[in-house]
Design a protein around this motif. Structure first.
Motif, PDB file in Angstrom:
ATOM      1  N   CYS A 246      46.513  71.512  34.310  1.00  0.00           N
ATOM      2  CA  CYS A 246      47.218  71.742  33.057  1.00  0.00           C
ATOM      3  C   CYS A 246      48.023  73.020  33.195  1.00  0.00           C
ATOM      4  O   CYS A 246      47.450  74.112  33.276  1.00  0.00           O
ATOM      5  CB  CYS A 246      46.233  71.843  31.899  1.00  0.00           C
ATOM      6  SG  CYS A 246      46.963  72.376  30.335  1.00  0.00           S
TER       7      CYS A 246
ATOM      8  N   ALA B 226      50.219  75.781  31.603  1.00  0.00           N
ATOM      9  CA  ALA B 226      50.330  76.325  30.260  1.00  0.00           C
ATOM     10  C   ALA B 226      51.341  77.463  30.207  1.00  0.00           C
ATOM     11  O   ALA B 226      51.547  78.175  31.190  1.00  0.00           O
ATOM     12  CB  ALA B 226      48.979  76.826  29.769  1.00  0.00           C
TER      13      ALA B 226
ATOM     14  N   LEU C 269      51.904  72.890  27.177  1.00  0.00           N
ATOM     15  CA  LEU C 269      50.756  72.362  27.904  1.00  0.00           C
ATOM     16  C   LEU C 269      51.184  71.053  28.547  1.00  0.00           C
ATOM     17  O   LEU C 269      51.548  70.107  27.851  1.00  0.00           O
ATOM     18  CB  LEU C 269      49.564  72.111  26.975  1.00  0.00           C
ATOM     19  CG  LEU C 269      48.893  73.333  26.337  1.00  0.00           C
ATOM     20  CD1 LEU C 269      47.907  72.893  25.272  1.00  0.00           C
ATOM     21  CD2 LEU C 269      48.189  74.162  27.400  1.00  0.00           C
TER      22      LEU C 269
END
Length: 128
Positions: free
Chosen positions: A22, A24, A4
């Motif tokens: 973000c 991921a 992350l």
């Protein structure tokens, strides 16, 4: 692998806007619950926005009507659009994900312990 990585933070003026991202890993992005938590100086963590794998969304009371959480499945990315920012929004913002089932996934119920994967955070500073 847990991955992350937040980006998009910075310094903005009151009433301005900022969009956090973000990135991921695929397995982390597929978790049952993801969220943006923030920590303001000298205060506890609070959930800004939370979204489950079905797209259900909830927001913290202090950001309702101003922040929008969303997900892009193609790029495995979680977003937080922040509008009408105030100095009270100054905080380090974290992208978090649930890695095991059974945790809370609602802004008024969930806490930091419900999320096992945390990014390193991105600083948002709102000032004139």
């Amino acid at each position: 692998q847990v991955h992350l990585v937040e980006s998009g933070g910075g310094s903005v003026q009151p009433a301005g806007s900022l969009r956090l991202s973000c990135a991921a890993s695929e397995s982390t992005y597929r978790s049952d619950c993801m969220a943006w938590f923030r920590q303001r100086l000298g205060r506890d963590f609070d959930g800004a926005g939370i979204i489950n794998k079905y797209g259900a969304i909830s927001y913290g009371e202090s950001v309702k009507g101003r922040f929008t959480i969303s997900k892009d499945k193609t790029e495995n990315t979680l977003f937080l659009q922040m509008n009408d920012l105030t100095p009270e929004d100054t905080a380090k913002y974290y992208c978090v994900a649930e890695l095991r089932d059974g945790g809370n996934c609602h802004a008024w119920l969930a806490g930091p312990a419900d999320f096992q994967a945390w990014g390193q955070g991105t600083q948002v500073t709102v000032s004139s």
